[in-house]
Design a protein around this motif. Structure first.
Motif, PDB file in Angstrom:
ATOM      1  N   ARG A 103       0.865  -1.185   0.000  1.00 19.71           N
ATOM      2  CA  ARG A 103       0.000   0.000   0.000  1.00 19.71           C
ATOM      3  C   ARG A 103       0.896   1.227   0.000  1.00 19.71           C
ATOM      4  N   PRO A 104       0.762   2.111  -0.977  1.00 16.73           N
ATOM      5  CA  PRO A 104       1.730   3.215  -1.087  1.00 16.73           C
ATOM      6  C   PRO A 104       1.523   4.336  -0.075  1.00 16.73           C
ATOM      7  N   ILE A 105       0.381   4.396   0.572  1.00 16.81           N
ATOM      8  CA  ILE A 105       0.081   5.492   1.494  1.00 16.81           C
ATOM      9  C   ILE A 105      -0.414   4.894   2.803  1.00 16.81           C
ATOM     10  N   TRP A 106       0.181   5.362   3.904  1.00 22.29           N
ATOM     11  CA  TRP A 106      -0.174   4.848   5.221  1.00 22.29           C
ATOM     12  C   TRP A 106      -0.276   6.000   6.212  1.00 22.29           C
ATOM     13  N   SER A 107      -1.175   5.825   7.172  1.00 24.65           N
ATOM     14  CA  SER A 107      -1.186   6.714   8.324  1.00 24.65           C
ATOM     15  C   SER A 107      -0.240   6.157   9.383  1.00 24.65           C
ATOM     16  N   LYS A 108       0.176   7.006  10.279  1.00 27.23           N
ATOM     17  CA  LYS A 108       1.126   6.566  11.297  1.00 27.23           C
ATOM     18  C   LYS A 108       0.502   5.527  12.218  1.00 27.23           C
ATOM     19  N   ASN A 109      -0.776   5.698  12.566  1.00 30.75           N
ATOM     20  CA  ASN A 109      -1.433   4.715  13.424  1.00 30.75           C
ATOM     21  C   ASN A 109      -1.566   3.380  12.725  1.00 30.75           C
ATOM     22  N   ALA A 110      -1.835   3.398  11.404  1.00 33.26           N
ATOM     23  CA  ALA A 110      -1.948   2.140  10.667  1.00 33.26           C
ATOM     24  C   ALA A 110      -0.610   1.412  10.631  1.00 33.26           C
ATOM     25  N   ILE A 111       0.469   2.162  10.492  1.00 31.11           N
ATOM     26  CA  ILE A 111       1.796   1.540  10.505  1.00 31.11           C
ATOM     27  C   ILE A 111       2.082   0.925  11.867  1.00 31.11           C
ATOM     28  N   LYS A 112       1.766   1.664  12.925  1.00 35.72           N
ATOM     29  CA  LYS A 112       2.048   1.171  14.275  1.00 35.72           C
ATOM     30  C   LYS A 112       1.158  -0.005  14.648  1.00 35.72           C
ATOM     31  N   ALA A 113       0.046  -0.184  13.937  1.00 32.89           N
ATOM     32  CA  ALA A 113      -0.819  -1.331  14.199  1.00 32.89           C
ATOM     33  C   ALA A 113      -0.394  -2.566  13.421  1.00 32.89           C
ATOM     34  N   ASN A 114       0.495  -2.424  12.435  1.00 30.13           N
ATOM     35  CA  ASN A 114       0.917  -3.558  11.610  1.00 30.13           C
ATOM     36  C   ASN A 114       2.320  -4.031  11.923  1.00 30.13           C
ATOM     37  N   ILE A 115       3.165  -3.146  12.418  1.00 32.16           N
ATOM     38  CA  ILE A 115       4.502  -3.564  12.815  1.00 32.16           C
ATOM     39  C   ILE A 115       4.798  -2.992  14.187  1.00 32.16           C
ATOM     40  N   SER A 116       5.702  -3.614  14.904  1.00 38.06           N
ATOM     41  CA  SER A 116       6.082  -3.172  16.234  1.00 38.06           C
ATOM     42  C   SER A 116       7.515  -2.662  16.195  1.00 38.06           C
ATOM     43  N   VAL A 117       7.659  -1.376  16.445  1.00 37.08           N
ATOM     44  CA  VAL A 117       8.984  -0.753  16.452  1.00 37.08           C
ATOM     45  C   VAL A 117       8.963   0.346  17.495  1.00 37.08           C
ATOM     46  N   HIS A 118      10.067   0.539  18.155  1.00 41.81           N
ATOM     47  CA  HIS A 118      10.160   1.568  19.193  1.00 41.81           C
ATOM     48  C   HIS A 118       9.875   2.941  18.595  1.00 41.81           C
ATOM     49  N   PRO A 119       9.138   3.812  19.315  1.00 40.83           N
ATOM     50  CA  PRO A 119       8.809   5.133  18.770  1.00 40.83           C
ATOM     51  C   PRO A 119      10.020   5.934  18.319  1.00 40.83           C
ATOM     52  N   ASP A 120      11.122   5.856  19.049  1.00 38.73           N
ATOM     53  CA  ASP A 120      12.319   6.593  18.635  1.00 38.73           C
ATOM     54  C   ASP A 120      12.899   6.044  17.336  1.00 38.73           C
ATOM     55  N   LYS A 121      12.834   4.749  17.159  1.00 36.96           N
ATOM     56  CA  LYS A 121      13.292   4.152  15.894  1.00 36.96           C
ATOM     57  C   LYS A 121      12.349   4.504  14.753  1.00 36.96           C
ATOM     58  N   LEU A 122      11.049   4.567  15.053  1.00 37.64           N
ATOM     59  CA  LEU A 122      10.068   4.893  14.015  1.00 37.64           C
ATOM     60  C   LEU A 122      10.269   6.308  13.487  1.00 37.64           C
ATOM     61  N   LYS A 123      10.631   7.241  14.351  1.00 41.73           N
ATOM     62  CA  LYS A 123      10.883   8.607  13.912  1.00 41.73           C
ATOM     63  C   LYS A 123      12.033   8.687  12.912  1.00 41.73           C
ATOM     64  N   GLN A 124      12.967   7.780  13.004  1.00 40.28           N
ATOM     65  CA  GLN A 124      14.116   7.800  12.108  1.00 40.28           C
ATOM     66  C   GLN A 124      13.874   6.953  10.866  1.00 40.28           C
ATOM     67  N   LEU A 125      13.014   5.925  11.005  1.00 36.77           N
ATOM     68  CA  LEU A 125      12.798   5.025   9.880  1.00 36.77           C
ATOM     69  C   LEU A 125      11.797   5.583   8.869  1.00 36.77           C
ATOM     70  N   LEU A 126      10.742   6.232   9.336  1.00 40.62           N
ATOM     71  CA  LEU A 126       9.721   6.732   8.412  1.00 40.62           C
ATOM     72  C   LEU A 126      10.282   7.732   7.392  1.00 40.62           C
ATOM     73  N   PRO A 127      11.078   8.742   7.776  1.00 38.47           N
ATOM     74  CA  PRO A 127      11.623   9.646   6.758  1.00 38.47           C
ATOM     75  C   PRO A 127      12.553   8.958   5.776  1.00 38.47           C
ATOM     76  N   TYR A 128      12.991   7.752   6.083  1.00 33.34           N
ATOM     77  CA  TYR A 128      13.884   7.022   5.181  1.00 33.34           C
ATOM     78  C   TYR A 128      13.116   6.296   4.076  1.00 33.34           C
ATOM     79  N   VAL A 129      11.827   6.002   4.301  1.00 30.02           N
ATOM     80  CA  VAL A 129      11.071   5.219   3.323  1.00 30.02           C
ATOM     81  C   VAL A 129       9.910   5.991   2.710  1.00 30.02           C
ATOM     82  N   ALA A 130       9.539   7.169   3.248  1.00 29.43           N
ATOM     83  CA  ALA A 130       8.361   7.870   2.732  1.00 29.43           C
ATOM     84  C   ALA A 130       8.470   9.352   3.026  1.00 29.43           C
TER      85      ALA A 130
END
Length: 494
Positions: free
Chosen positions: A252-279
Motif C-alpha cells: 500500500r503506497p500510502i499509510w497513516s502513522k497509526n496504521a503503521i504502528k498497528a501492523n509492525i512493532s517498532v520503538h517510537p524513537d526508531k520509528l521517527k528515524q525510519l519513516l523519513p527514510y522510506v516515505a
C-alpha cells in the motif's frame, strides 16, 4: 529521665494539617476559602495537586494562593492547664494550680504549607471622577438567563488580565558587570549555533514535507535521513523493521502513522528515524497527515482515492443529543487541565536502552519475542467497523479502512470516472466526506442507543437533521485536520 516510657498512639484515621496563613476566627469561613471539605478531600486524594486558597471565594477574578504538600510525622495534642478557682464554704477539695494535662488526639502524616507569594488581585470596579468606586460585578457576571438588553447596556471598560503569574516563588538574579574588552575587539555575530536556548535543540529527523500545490514529489529520501538511519540500524531487529516497513509500502503506497504502528512493532524513537527514510509526509490536501512512498504521486493516480484521509469527529453536545456520560472519551480534556502553579510535574520515566534496541523480529528468547509486539496498536486505532465504537472522539481514517459496505458504496460512486483531483475532495465527488461523516455518526448513535442500560432514547437529533449546510461547512475543514495532532507529529520530524 523521670516520667519516660512508651506512649501508645491512637489508631484513628490519618489526619491532615493545613498551615493557614491567617488568624482563624470562624472555622466555616476558613473552610470556604479552601473550597470546603469536599475540595480539600479531592486535593488530598491526588498527591500531585496543590491546595488552593481563595481570599474572596465568591469572586471569580480572585487569584488563589497555593500550598505545597509535605510528609510529616507530627502528633496533635490536647493540652489542659488547671488554674486557681474561687473556693466556697462547701468546697472542701483543693486544685493544684498550674497542673498541665496532655492527651494525644492523633498523628498527622501530611501537612500543607503556603510558601509562595500571593499574586496581584484584580477587582471589578470603576473609579468615578470624585474618587468613589462602583462595583461592576452585577454588570459583568452572568448569574441567570438575561434578555438582550443585558448585553447592550453601557458599562465602563473593564479588562481583566489574560493570565496571572505562572510562578509563585521568587528567584535570585545574579547580575554581572559588563565585560571590558581590549581596544579593537569586535563582538561575534549572533547565530543559532552560539546561543544558549531554554532547552536542548530538537534532534532533526530530516523528513520531507510536501504540500498539495507543490510540483514533483521526491523519489528518494533526504541524504541526512538516510545517513541517520544507517547509523542507527545496527542490529538484526532494526534491519527486520526496515524490511517490514518497505514491505508495507509495497502493499500500500500510502499509510497513516497509526496504521503503521498497528501492523509492525517498532520503538517510537526508531520509528521517527525510519519513516523519513522510506516515505515523505503530505501536509495538505486529501492525503494530509499521511506518509507516502517515495516516487508515488497520488495526485496523478485515480486509484489513490481509496487512500484519502477522512477527519471524523464524534459530534458531542446537547445540540446532537449526547449526554455527559459519553462512552467515547476525548484524548485531551480541558476540564482536567491545571496551570503549572497548581500541579507538580511528574518525574520523567527512565527509558531503557535495551527497550529502544528491541523492536520487531522473531527471536529464540521468550523475553524478546514478547517485546516484539510491545509497541503495536490495536486494529481499532485505524479501522472503522459497523457495530464498534472508535477509541477516541477524533479519528483519522483512510477511506480503504472504512470496512462498511454502505460507506464504500458512497466512495465508489464515480468509480472509473475520476477526471480531476481537487484539494478538498481529492478524486471523490464533492460532499463525499460530509456524507461519510453523516452515515458514520448515525451508526455510532445507534450503537450508543442500543447499549444504553436504561433503554431510554436520549439522542434527540439524527445526523444531518436541523442543521444547515453552512454550519456543517464551518465545522469540518478537510484541509485543516487536527491542529494538535498534526503539530505534534510535525515537531517530531522537523
Amino acid at each position: 529521665m523521670e516520667g519516660s516510657g512508651t506512649v501508645t498512639l491512637p489508631t484513628s484515621k490519618p489526619m491532615v494539617c493545613v498551615e493557614y496563613p491567617g488568624l482563624v476566627q470562624d472555622v466555616s469561613s476558613m473552610l470556604r476559602t479552601l473550597g470546603g471539605e469536599a475540595a480539600v478531600s479531592r486535593v488530598y486524594a491526588d498527591p500531585t495537586k496543590r491546595l488552593e486558597l481563595y481570599f474572596r471565594p465568591k469572586d471569580p477574578y480572585c487569584h488563589p494562593l497555593c500550598a505545597n504538600r509535605f510528609p510529616t510525622t507530627t502528633m496533635l495534642l490536647r493540652v489542659k492547664k488547671k488554674t486557681r478557682r474561687r473556693r466556697t464554704e462547701d468546697d472542701s477539695g483543693s486544685a493544684q494550680e498550674g497542673k498541665i494535662e496532655m492527651e494525644i488526639i492523633g498523628v498527622v502524616g501530611t501537612v500543607y504549607k503556603f510558601q509562595g507569594m500571593s499574586d496581584f488581585q484584580y477587582l471589578a470596579f470603576h473609579c468615578d471622577a470624585d474618587g468613589s468606586r462602583t462595583s461592576l460585578y452585577d454588570k459583568v457576571l452572568l448569574k441567570k438567563p438575561e434578555t438582550q438588553d443585558f448585553f447592550h447596556q453601557e458599562i465602563p471598560l473593564y479588562i481583566p488580565p489574560p493570565i496571572f503569574s505562572r510562578l509563585d516563588t521568587s528567584g535570585d538574579y545574579y547580575y554581572r558587570p559588563n565585560v571590558s574588552h581590549r581596544e579593537g575587539y569586535h563582538p561575534p555575530q549572533f547565530s543559532s549555533e552560539n546561543l544558549i536556548g531554554m532547552s536542548r535543540a530538537r534532534r532533526p529527523n530530516n523528513a520531507i514535507f510536501i504540500n498539495f500545490e507543490d510540483g514533483e514529489v521526491p523519489t528518494e529520501p533526504n541524504p541526512a535521513a538516510a545517513t541517520n538511519w544507517k547509523k542507527q540500524c545496527t542490529n538484526p531487529t532494526d534491519m527486520q523493521a526496515e524490511h517490514e516497513m518497505k514491505r508495507l509500502f509495497e502493499i500500500r503506497p500510502i499509510w497513516s502513522k497509526n496504521a503503521i504502528k498497528a501492523n509492525i512493532s517498532v520503538h517510537p524513537d526508531k520509528l521517527k528515524q525510519l519513516l523519513p527514510y522510506v516515505a515523505y509526509y503530505m501536509l495538505t490536501g486529501p492525503w494530509r497527515s499521511l506518509w507516502v512512498r517515495f516516487g508515488y504521486d497520488p495526485r496523478k493516480n485515480p486509484e489513490s482515492k481509496i487512500y484519502q484521509v477522512l477527519d471524523f469527529r464524534i459530534r458531542c453536545g446537547v445540540k446532537y443529543g449526547y449526554t455527559p456520560d459519553m462512552p467515547v472519551k476525548a484524548k485531551r480534556s480541558t476540564y482536567n487541565y491545571s496551570l503549572p502553579i497548581t500541579l507538580k510535574k511528574p518525574t520523567p520515566q527512565i527509558v531503557s536502552m535495551q527497550n529502544i534496541a528491541q523492536g520487531l523480529g522473531p527471536s529464540s528468547s521468550p523475553g524478546v519475542k514478547k517485546a516484539s509486539n510491545k509497541y503495536k496498536l490495536k486494529e481499532s486505532n485505524y479501522i472503522f467497523r459497523d457495530g464498534s465504537l472508535p477509541p477516541y472522539r477524533q479519528m483519522f481514517y483512510q477511506l480503504c479502512d472504512l470496512h462498511v459496505d454502505s460507506l464504500q458504496a458512497v466512495i465508489k460512486r464515480n468509480e472509473g470516472e475520476e477526471t480531476q483531483c481537487t484539494e478538498r475532495d481529492g478524486w471523490c465527488l464533492p460532499k463525499t466526506s460530509e456524507q461519510l461523516r453523516d452515515a458514520m455518526s448515525l451508526m455510532i448513535k445507534q450503537i450508543i442507543r442500543s447499549n444504553r442500560p436504561d433503554g431510554k432514547d436520549q439522542l434527540t437529533y439524527e445526523s444531518g437533521e436541523e442543521e444547515d449546510d453552512e454550519e456543517e461547512e464551518l465545522e469540518f475543514h478537510p484541509s485543516e485536520g487536527s491542529e494538535n495532532e498534526m503539530e505534534t507529529e510535525l515537531l517530531d520530524y522537523v
